[in-house]
Design a protein around this motif. Structure first.
Motif, PDB file in Angstrom:
ATOM      1  N   LEU A   1      13.259 -38.254  38.492  1.00 26.88           N
ATOM      2  CA  LEU A   1      12.576 -38.963  39.783  1.00 26.88           C
ATOM      3  C   LEU A   1      11.672 -38.244  40.587  1.00 26.88           C
ATOM      4  O   LEU A   1      10.521 -38.655  41.027  1.00 26.88           O
ATOM      5  CB  LEU A   1      13.444 -39.884  40.597  1.00 26.88           C
TER       6      LEU A   1
ATOM      7  N   PHE B   1       9.754 -48.690  41.192  1.00 28.77           N
ATOM      8  CA  PHE B   1      10.762 -49.728  42.319  1.00 28.77           C
ATOM      9  C   PHE B   1      10.195 -51.092  42.521  1.00 28.77           C
ATOM     10  O   PHE B   1      10.996 -51.891  42.807  1.00 28.77           O
ATOM     11  CB  PHE B   1      10.665 -48.896  43.493  1.00 28.77           C
TER      12      PHE B   1
ATOM     13  N   TYR C   1      13.122 -37.849  47.140  1.00 31.07           N
ATOM     14  CA  TYR C   1      13.552 -37.163  46.002  1.00 31.07           C
ATOM     15  C   TYR C   1      12.840 -35.831  45.956  1.00 31.07           C
ATOM     16  O   TYR C   1      13.484 -34.931  45.325  1.00 31.07           O
ATOM     17  CB  TYR C   1      12.990 -38.065  45.006  1.00 31.07           C
TER      18      TYR C   1
ATOM     19  N   PHE D   1      21.935 -44.685  40.073  1.00 25.13           N
ATOM     20  CA  PHE D   1      21.771 -43.260  40.355  1.00 25.13           C
ATOM     21  C   PHE D   1      23.218 -42.516  40.243  1.00 25.13           C
ATOM     22  O   PHE D   1      22.775 -41.524  39.398  1.00 25.13           O
ATOM     23  CB  PHE D   1      21.132 -43.199  41.749  1.00 25.13           C
TER      24      PHE D   1
ATOM     25  N   LEU E   1      17.357 -46.556  43.469  1.00 21.95           N
ATOM     26  CA  LEU E   1      17.249 -46.865  41.858  1.00 21.95           C
ATOM     27  C   LEU E   1      18.190 -47.854  41.234  1.00 21.95           C
ATOM     28  O   LEU E   1      19.391 -47.578  41.356  1.00 21.95           O
ATOM     29  CB  LEU E   1      17.608 -45.425  41.079  1.00 21.95           C
TER      30      LEU E   1
ATOM     31  N   LEU F   1      13.379 -46.832  34.152  1.00 21.83           N
ATOM     32  CA  LEU F   1      12.998 -45.413  34.127  1.00 21.83           C
ATOM     33  C   LEU F   1      13.612 -44.774  32.949  1.00 21.83           C
ATOM     34  O   LEU F   1      14.591 -44.984  32.238  1.00 21.83           O
ATOM     35  CB  LEU F   1      14.169 -44.780  35.272  1.00 21.83           C
TER      36      LEU F   1
END
Length: 247
Positions: A37, A49, A63, A110, A125, A131
């Motif tokens: 990320l 997102f 992040y 996450f 997340l 992702l």
């Protein structure tokens, strides 16, 4: 029994009530996701997102500067969504805290799987976020059956599913007949059918967790006594592994 719930998008730092004493089971894999990320630019994060500029900016900063072992908050206190507000863990008694520490698990895109007192940092997340990582096309593939395996451990127990479909999907496909999953449905009758309203269901799930902790619930039969928020167990619309509560 083991209880699974969803996380919330909004998070806070709160270490005043209880120190984050637990360590997430998949911290090394979370570190991998953090690095992935952190390598994305703001436009890529915004697309991932599906969020506005303010949220994207906040989480880009998170992040870039995140340290997974500092400034930790117990997981059940870190999330600030509707479910957690109605659960009200900040006013749990000592016995209620002990109950959720033993029985409650939060599924996270996450962190994978969290116990109530595992120390976490704010992040964003969702499990359904697309992702891509080195070896997986999305988070469901990334986590595979590892969340389920960690959840059941060595002891076969009933899993009380209070999670949304987005998160229970990380557990249910891997369950076998030796690990029954009891799903609780909270709704109203409309035209003879059970209608589930997202916001009300989130509140009810939080109420159910606090009810179970208060009553020290130890088996599925105990759940049938739940009556908070105007809900009542519907015997005729329930079966062995689907409990329906109507308002």
């Amino acid at each position: 029994m083991k209880i699974i719930i969803s996380p919330a998008k909004k998070m806070q730092v709160n270490s005043d009530i209880l120190d984050g004493t637990g360590t997430p089971a998949f911290l090394e894999r979370t570190e991998e996701l953090k690095e992935c990320l952190a390598s994305l630019n703001k436009d890529q994060l915004k697309d991932l997102f599906q969020a506005n500029d303010k949220i994207t900016e906040l989480n880009y900063y998170r992040y870039q500067n995140m340290k997974l072992t500092e400034n930790l908050t117990p997981a059940v206190l870190a999330y600030v969504g509707i479910q957690y507000q109605s659960m009200a863990p900040n006013i749990f008694t000592t016995d209620q805290w002990e109950y959720v520490k033993q029985h409650l698990y939060i599924i996270s895109g996450f962190y994978g799987l969290l116990k109530a007192d595992d120390g976490v940092v704010p992040y964003r997340l969702e499990m359904q976020a697309k992702l891509k990582t080195k070896n997986a096309k999305d988070l469901y593939e990334y986590w595979g059956d590892s969340i389920y395996r960690e959840l059941i451990g060595d002891k076969k127990e009933v899993i009380v599913n209070l999670a949304s479909k987005e998160y229970s999907k990380a557990v249910q496909p891997f369950a076998d007949q030796d690990t029954p999953i009891l799903t609780c449905v909270f709704g109203t009758l409309q035209g003879g059918k059970v209608k589930v309203k997202a916001t009300e269901a989130k509140m009810a799930r939080g109420f159910m967790v606090s009810f179970m902790a208060r009553e020290n619930a130890g088996n599925p039969e105990d759940l049938k006594k739940f009556s908070e928020g105007g809900y009542c167990f519907s015997e005729e619309r329930s079966d062995m592994w689907n409990y329906v509560f109507l308002k």
